[in-house]
Scaffold this motif. Structure first.
Motif, PDB file in Angstrom:
ATOM      1  N   ARG A  39     -21.663 -22.423 -27.264  1.00 48.25           N
ATOM      2  CA  ARG A  39     -20.444 -22.018 -27.950  1.00 48.25           C
ATOM      3  C   ARG A  39     -19.702 -20.956 -27.142  1.00 48.25           C
ATOM      4  NH1 ARG A  39     -21.386 -20.427 -33.995  1.00 48.25           N
ATOM      5  NH2 ARG A  39     -19.102 -20.605 -33.910  1.00 48.25           N
ATOM      6  N   GLY A  40     -18.393 -21.077 -27.105  1.00 51.53           N
ATOM      7  CA  GLY A  40     -17.533 -20.127 -26.403  1.00 51.53           C
ATOM      8  C   GLY A  40     -16.157 -20.097 -27.049  1.00 51.53           C
ATOM      9  N   TRP A  41     -15.140 -19.658 -26.325  1.00 49.42           N
ATOM     10  CA  TRP A  41     -13.791 -19.635 -26.858  1.00 49.42           C
ATOM     11  C   TRP A  41     -12.811 -19.990 -25.760  1.00 49.42           C
ATOM     12  CZ3 TRP A  41     -10.489 -16.197 -24.537  1.00 49.42           C
ATOM     13  CH2 TRP A  41     -11.095 -15.157 -23.813  1.00 49.42           C
ATOM     14  N   GLN A  42     -11.676 -20.465 -26.202  1.00 51.80           N
ATOM     15  CA  GLN A  42     -10.588 -20.772 -25.292  1.00 51.80           C
ATOM     16  C   GLN A  42      -9.292 -20.241 -25.906  1.00 51.80           C
ATOM     17  OE1 GLN A  42     -10.506 -25.380 -26.911  1.00 51.80           O
ATOM     18  NE2 GLN A  42     -10.017 -24.987 -24.798  1.00 51.80           N
ATOM     19  N   LYS A  43      -8.313 -20.003 -25.096  1.00 50.49           N
ATOM     20  CA  LYS A  43      -7.068 -19.401 -25.586  1.00 50.49           C
ATOM     21  C   LYS A  43      -5.868 -20.070 -24.930  1.00 50.49           C
ATOM     22  CE  LYS A  43      -6.789 -15.695 -22.143  1.00 50.49           C
ATOM     23  NZ  LYS A  43      -6.689 -14.231 -21.936  1.00 50.49           N
ATOM     24  N   ARG A  44      -4.716 -19.839 -25.599  1.00 45.21           N
ATOM     25  CA  ARG A  44      -3.432 -20.224 -25.041  1.00 45.21           C
ATOM     26  C   ARG A  44      -2.427 -19.119 -25.375  1.00 45.21           C
ATOM     27  NH1 ARG A  44      -0.787 -25.020 -28.800  1.00 45.21           N
ATOM     28  NH2 ARG A  44      -0.838 -23.901 -30.803  1.00 45.21           N
ATOM     29  N   SER A  45      -1.362 -19.010 -24.638  1.00 42.30           N
ATOM     30  CA  SER A  45      -0.423 -17.897 -24.808  1.00 42.30           C
ATOM     31  C   SER A  45       1.010 -18.403 -24.710  1.00 42.30           C
ATOM     32  CB  SER A  45      -0.669 -16.822 -23.747  1.00 42.30           C
ATOM     33  OG  SER A  45      -0.453 -17.363 -22.456  1.00 42.30           O
TER      34      SER A  45
END
Length: 900
Positions: free
Chosen positions: A262-268
């Motif tokens: 499990r991890g995380w991802q982002k967008r901006s």
């Protein structure tokens, strides 16, 4: 009568009539000379070639009226129904070469004094009358008017902050003038031409409209009025065209942060479509979004078991193998390390040749094989050890990452808002003023700055509060108008001296006064005008006004360390004759240390410039002005009415102004958001009243008693912050731990009202109780903290009143008693029991020289006592003082009103 004699008789009668008129005009010149016309033109009436036109007298230059007629025997001017003396006519006679008719031209000069004699009753007019032998003719009337142009605009343009493409309306009502002033507009000192730029439009009533505001329309706009006399400019109105920010499109999601598990991802996205400009609001919402993700873990390859050894081959070798299938490498995992095939020499019955090999050869071969096997085993051990270390390190890192991810709030909340900024509020032009309080303050440079740097734009904003201040981080110590007012105002406004005043009945008082005097009071401002008895000459009746100027209407030219300490007060009409000084009372906001100040009384001249008429502490009794400075009030004695203000210049950084801290909030709140507006204004009642009136229009209410704050001349800004909010019911939406108001904006007094807003949010609409602490301090100085505890659903209101008093009702001391006291104390007494002892008892002995310069010192002392004790004077105490002096007049205070 025979027909052939009628023309002769008609000509003779006309000639006699002309001669008689000429004799009347000439006065003592009864003998006249006529110029008969040739017989061919005897039947012609005069015909005007030139008639007098309307003219304007500019300044003191006389104007000339001209009249020319043919044929004419005489021409005279008549002005306002009276014949002009013949000696004032300049006559020129010629003959028209084309017709042979006599041409007569007459000129007269009209001076300003002639027009002013009847100015205000009716317009001054002149016309000429021409005679011939046949009859008379009158020319058109020419009106002679005095040209002028007032200095003050009836309405000046006000600065605005507008959004892009919004319509802008700048109002302008030019000064009164004759002839009517023409109006033009300037932007940054350059003329605006609506024909060249159709985005501008000037209305019939001189207002400027910007149809669609562009960024290039940002600038300073000035209304210019001009006629043949002068050219006037209004104060500049700053128009700022701002652009509200807009979001760009979302970028693609980033790769998952975890290599395995499990991890995380982002967008901006960015606030660049468009970017906010000129104070426009930043984008509302999230600039970054995060999302949980799961990454497939890599699988390293693993060897299967070795197969069984093969049979011994003809080459005396046997083989065995293994495969990288337990597990097979996948998702970027490592392949198996090592050999997948092994060989071994063998001896068996299938290899009989081995038996004939000599023992020496076998021994040598066996030794070489042993050395090879030892080397292979050593390398295998090293590789195995390295592989074990790598696996342990990898597993430890993986375990740590899994723990962080498991505890992260990012994975459990999904999306987290970033860089939130509140939307620009409605009526923001009323709630916010310069300086700009909408951007984030990230740091403070504590070094001293010059005063020139103080005019730059300081930033402060609403943002989430920082952590509570740690211990030790900041040291915080704790008459009504007689008759109909409308008729009176209209009558008074018709006078030329009153046309430059604002038509503001709330901040202006009017009254009609005679020799008995009276008092004008601006309610709830601390401003009053005392007109003592006998100040107005007997037989005179004056209509007098008193008003306070708003800061946006008039700004004093201040330099260096100067600051405005009082309101700007006007009383008039200017130029009225006073036989003794009147007293203007007004608040001031300096501290109680006069040694820190050089305080001057300024008066505006007729030309509009401000002049120093008095320096406190260095008064001259021969001058028509005098001033007494009390703890919070200033009493100005003046024999000339006009516009006054008190200006102070700090002599050290210890000089301080008194500020009033006013806290307002909405009277009714139905949403979760709740705003507290903080005003920092000079401690004078007129400014407090102005803030109260503005908040009444905004629907605000006072949530706490006003607090006094000393603001020192130390170049440091004022900071404000809110603490101790009940976290279970309220939270702050501020982005910084404090808000800041620049020093220069407070010290110069250039802003009408300074305020900042603290936006809070209640977690439930049912929450009505709010308690918190407001901290206010000057940077690098001591501060104050105020506890706020109130119910947001309660509403309070305040009432205002008006006062205009004339005659005996305006004074505590009856008129007859006053005369007796003055006659008793004015005469010098050998033991000092005269007006000097009265001044000592009333603690006014600092002004002895001023009182002594007046014809009746006692009268001036009583005037000052009346100004100080309006509605609070204790006549018994004054009677006791008279008894101490030893005068029997102490008993006259018991005289009934009927006897007075």
């Amino acid at each position: 009568m025979p027909l052939h004699l009628r023309p002769f008789v008609r000509w003779r009668c006309s000639l006699v009539f002309a001669c008689l008129i000429f004799s009347c005009v000439g006065g003592e010149h009864t003998a006249t000379v006529t110029h008969p016309l040739p017989a061919a033109f005897s039947d012609l009436l005069p015909h005007f070639l030139v008639e007098p036109d309307d003219v304007y007298i500019v300044k003191n230059k006389p104007v000339t009226l001209t009249c020319r007629s043919t044929p004419a025997t005489q021409i005279y001017f008549k002005c306002n129904g009276e014949w002009v003396h013949q000696d004032d006519h300049l006559i020129e006679r010629t003959v028209d070469p084309a017709t042979g008719l006599p041409v007569m031209q007459v000129k007269i000069d009209i001076s300003r004094q002639q027009v002013e004699k009847i100015f205000g009753l009716e317009d001054y007019w002149c016309q000429c009358v021409a005679w011939s032998t046949t009859g008379t003719q009158k020319s058109q009337k020419a009106y002679v008017r005095i040209a002028y142009l007032r200095k003050n605009f009836e309405e000046e343009p006000l600065g605005k902050e507008v959004a892009l493409d919004q319509e802008v309306l700048l109002r302008c009502h030019p000064p009164e003038g004759v002839p009517t002033a023409e109006v033009e507009w300037q932007k940054n000192e350059e003329l605006i031409d609506p024909k060249a730029d159709p985005n501008f439009f000037i209305t019939v009533d001189h207002n400027l409209i910007i149809k669609q505001a562009r960024l290039a329309d940002t600038g300073n706009y000035t209304c210019v009025a001009k006629n043949i006399v002068a050219r006037r400019k209004s104060s500049s109105a700053a128009v700022i065209v701002y652009v509200n920010g807009g979001w760009s499109t979302w970028a693609t999601w980033s790769a998952c942060s975890a290599i395995c598990g499990r991890g995380w991802q982002k967008r901006s996205r960015s606030c660049t479509n468009p970017a906010p400009l000129n104070g426009g609001t930043a984008c509302e919402g999230q600039s970054v979004q995060t999302s949980a993700c799961t990454a497939t873990c890599p699988v390293d390859g693993g060897w299967s078991e070795w197969s069984k050894w093969s049979a011994c081959g003809t080459d005396c070798t046997m083989w065995r193998s293994r495969e990288c299938t337990q597990p097979a490498p996948g998702t970027g995992g490592k392949a198996c390390q090592g050999l997948d095939l092994q060989s071994l020499n063998c001896t068996s019955e299938q290899c009989p040749q081995m038996s004939v090999i000599s023992s020496a050869s076998w021994a040598v071969s066996g030794a070489e094989d042993v050395a090879l096997y030892v080397g292979i085993v050593a390398v295998a051990l090293c590789l195995t050890l390295l592989l074990v270390v790598l696996v342990l390190v990898y597993r430890r890192k993986k375990a740590g990452l899994d723990a962080d991810v498991a505890d992260s709030s990012i994975l459990t909340t999904g999306f987290q808002p970033m860089s939130i900024k509140p939307t620009k509020p409605e009526n923001s032009h009323l709630l916010t003023i310069q300086p700009d309080l909408t951007t984030t303050t990230t740091s403070y440079q504590g070094t001293l700055r010059s005063r020139h740097d103080m005019a730059q734009k300081f930033s402060m904003s609403n943002g989430p509060l920082l952590e509570p201040l740690p211990n030790g981080s900041q040291t915080l110590h704790n008459g009504k108008l007689p008759g109909e007012p409308g008729d009176f105002v209209s009558r008074l406004s018709s006078q030329s001296y009153f046309k430059t005043l604002p038509r503001d009945n709330v901040n202006t008082s009017y009254g009609t006064f005679n020799f008995l005097g009276g008092r004008l009071t601006l309610p709830n401002t601390g401003i009053s005008l005392l007109i003592p008895p006998e100040a107005i000459p007997r037989g005179k009746i004056y209509e007098i006004y008193l008003t306070v100027q708003r800061k946006e209407d008039l700004r004093l030219p201040l330099a260096g360390c100067q600051t405005l300490l009082s309101p700007v007060v006007s009383c008039g009409p200017p130029g009225v004759v006073l036989t003794r000084p009147v007293i203007i009372s007004m608040d001031h906001c300096s501290d109680a240390c006069p040694e820190n100040w050089a305080i001057r009384l300024k008066k505006q001249s007729y030309e509009g410039s401000w002049e120093d008429v008095l320096l406190l502490g260095e008064e001259l009794v021969s001058e028509p002005y005098y001033c007494q400075l009390e703890a919070e009030t200033c009493r100005v004695f003046t024999e000339q009415l006009g516009r006054f203000a008190l200006v102070g210049e700090s002599l050290s950084m210890a000089a301080a102004k008194r500020l009033k801290l006013l806290l307002f909030a909405p009277a009714y709140c139905s949403t979760l958001e709740y705003s507290i507006r903080v005003y920092c204004t000079d401690d004078t009642q007129d400014l407090i009243k102005e803030v109260m009136q503005m908040e009444a229009q905004l629907g605000g209410r006072l949530i706490d008693e006003p607090h006094v704050l000393l603001f020192k001349d130390s170049y440091h800004n004022l900071r404000l912050s809110i603490h101790d909010l009940p976290q279970a019911h309220w939270r702050s939406k501020l982005l910084t731990g404090y808000q800041e108001i620049p020093f220069y904006h407070i010290w110069s007094g250039s802003q009408r009202s300074l305020h900042c807003t603290f936006t809070l949010e209640r977690l439930s609409v049912s929450t009505c109780e709010l308690s918190c602490t407001l901290c206010v301090w000057q940077v690098e100085g001591e501060g104050q903290s105020f506890s706020l505890d109130f119910n947001i659903s309660k509403v309070t209101a305040s009432a205002l009143s008006t006062h205009t008093l004339a005659g005996p009702s305006a004074f505590q001391i009856p008129y007859l008693i006053r005369q007796k006291i003055c006659s008793s104390l004015d005469a010098p007494c050998p033991n000092g029991a005269d007006w000097r002892l009265l001044a000592q008892r009333l603690k006014l002995d600092r002004h002895m020289s001023f009182f002594a310069s007046k014809a009746s010192p006692t009268s001036v002392i009583l005037d000052l006592w009346e100004a100080q004790h309006f509605h609070s004077g204790n006549l018994n105490q004054l009677a006791a003082i008279m008894a101490e002096i030893g005068k029997q007049e102490a008993m006259i205070f018991l005289v009934s009103d009927g006897e007075c």
